[in-house]
Design a protein around this motif. Structure first.
Motif, mmCIF file in Angstrom:
data_model
loop_
_atom_site.group_PDB
_atom_site.id
_atom_site.type_symbol
_atom_site.label_atom_id
_atom_site.label_comp_id
_atom_site.label_asym_id
_atom_site.label_seq_id
_atom_site.Cartn_x
_atom_site.Cartn_y
_atom_site.Cartn_z
ATOM 1 N N ASP A 122 -5.862 3.954 6.259
ATOM 2 C CA ASP A 122 -6.940 3.183 6.593
ATOM 3 C C ASP A 122 -6.620 2.420 8.060
ATOM 4 O O ASP A 122 -4.763 1.794 7.682
ATOM 5 N N GLY A 163 -12.118 1.812 4.744
ATOM 6 C CA GLY A 163 -13.290 2.953 4.628
ATOM 7 C C GLY A 163 -14.375 2.518 5.108
ATOM 8 O O GLY A 163 -15.639 3.358 4.777
ATOM 9 N N ARG A 212 -2.705 8.556 -1.151
ATOM 10 C CA ARG A 212 -1.900 9.220 0.411
ATOM 11 C C ARG A 212 -0.548 10.856 -0.758
ATOM 12 O O ARG A 212 -0.774 11.610 -0.173
ATOM 13 N N THR A 222 0.012 8.686 9.354
ATOM 14 C CA THR A 222 -0.171 9.911 8.242
ATOM 15 C C THR A 222 0.649 10.822 8.264
ATOM 16 O O THR A 222 0.982 11.757 6.950
ATOM 17 N N ASP A 227 -8.715 15.123 3.907
ATOM 18 C CA ASP A 227 -7.974 14.008 3.409
ATOM 19 C C ASP A 227 -8.117 12.414 4.598
ATOM 20 O O ASP A 227 -7.002 12.666 5.223
ATOM 21 N N CYS A 244 -1.762 1.840 3.529
ATOM 22 C CA CYS A 244 -1.955 4.138 2.809
ATOM 23 C C CYS A 244 -3.067 3.802 2.051
ATOM 24 O O CYS A 244 -3.045 3.177 0.978
ATOM 25 N N ARG A 245 -4.121 4.959 1.214
ATOM 26 C CA ARG A 245 -4.439 5.013 0.949
ATOM 27 C C ARG A 245 -3.944 5.444 -0.433
ATOM 28 O O ARG A 245 -2.672 6.067 -0.616
ATOM 29 N N GLN A 281 0.887 3.136 -5.011
ATOM 30 C CA GLN A 281 0.790 4.414 -4.369
ATOM 31 C C GLN A 281 0.451 5.566 -5.845
ATOM 32 O O GLN A 281 0.957 5.206 -6.487
ATOM 33 N N SER A 301 0.876 -1.162 -0.067
ATOM 34 C CA SER A 301 -0.068 0.143 0.365
ATOM 35 C C SER A 301 0.930 0.920 0.196
ATOM 36 O O SER A 301 0.601 1.828 -0.392
#
Length: 307
Positions: free
Chosen positions: A236, A163, A133, A191, A232, A129-130, A59, A54
């Motif tokens: 997660d 989510g 990010r 984050t 934002d 990680c989204r 990314q 992730s």
């Protein structure tokens, strides 16, 4: 203005041959950055691999380097994973190994000092990680010359899919963060993107169980760091059945006392604020685990801004 490096060496200046190869497809205008992820023997290999993917291949803006800090002995399954990471299975990587478990502060400090890049993104070995990010954070760090930039998180667990869990937020602007810091930690550590030279200038990560990040934010604020959070959701955040047990006890209350005394000495808070903060933390740390869980759910799920 950002703080200079108190040791006088500033960010590492390396030649192109001394840097890992730039990942294919990476925009030239993006400032290079590293991802720093600590790992120890109690992490679960399948979760670590998900976290690594992730933060790298997953990314939109891929990092130039993954720094994996191995803090003590690992299981055979984790060792196999680390070997794959070191061989470049998920992109350029550096693995730092220590034979004894020394704690997360020491592991993070070693990784920070090792980074060849000024921008260093934190990632944990069991969070996700989204994909957007770093595409959100790195340009903002560049454009505004920030020293610290975090964002929001959503919880997930074995029962709650990524989510869909409770939202954790933090104040957004520098002024809001400065006002918020004396009472609660203003950032979600998993984050964060940090400016290496600024962190090293204030002494970097120092050992304080569960609160090494909060102490660092306080010292960076006092050192003149420029700080912000994005609205934002960037990460997660995995919540397991042991979370609330880890958040309590006399050892962590002792950390609270140490940090709050430091806040008074540094004039970040007042004696009255010290008594209020210690009282709140004493109730939270020393309550039974079930009560801590109820209190946490009551406040975090409503406004996302409790400590």
């Amino acid at each position: 203005m950002p703080v200079g490096d108190a040791r006088g060496d500033g960010p590492v200046d390396r030649t192109a041959d001394d840097r890992p190869a730039r990942p294919a497809g990476r925009p030239e205008r993006a400032e290079p950055f590293a991802v720093l992820m600590p790992l120890w023997g109690k992490d679960r290999a399948e979760r670590v691999e998900q976290a690594v993917v992730s933060a790298t291949e997953g990314q939109q803006l891929r990092p130039d380097l993954l720094i994996l800090t191995v803090d003590g002995p690992l299981t055979a399954e984790l060792e196999e994973l680390v070997k794959r990471v070191e061989a470049g299975a998920h992109g350029p990587a550096t693995v730092l190994r220590h034979s004894a478990h020394r704690g997360v502060a020491a592991a993070l400090q070693d990784g920070l000092e090792t980074s060849p890049y000024e921008l260093v993104a934190r990632a944990d070995a069991d969070d996700l990680c989204r994909p957007e990010r770093f595409a959100l954070q790195i340009p903002r760090m560049q454009a505004e010359g920030l020293d610290l930039l975090g964002g929001a998180m959503r919880e997930f667990s074995e029962r709650i899919a990524p989510g869909e869990g409770p939202l954790r937020t933090r104040p957004l602007t520098h002024a809001e963060i400065t006002a918020y810091l004396p009472r609660h930690s203003p950032f979600h550590h998993p984050t964060m993107v940090l400016r290496r030279s600024t962190v090293l200038a204030v002494g970097g990560y120092r050992d304080l169980p569960l609160l090494e990040d909060y102490w660092l934010w306080e010292r960076m604020m006092l050192g003149g760091a420029r700080m912000a959070n994005l609205p934002d959701v960037l990460v997660d955040y995995r919540v397991d059945e042991h979370l609330f047990a880890r958040r309590g006890g006399w050892r962590l209350f002792a950390s609270d006392l140490r940090l709050q005394r430091r806040f008074v000495m540094d004039r970040v808070t007042t004696p009255t604020g010290f008594l209020r903060n210690v009282g709140e933390r004493g109730v939270y740390r020393l309550a039974p685990g079930w009560a801590r869980r109820l209190a946490y759910r009551r406040f975090v799920e409503h406004d996302g801004r409790t400590a």
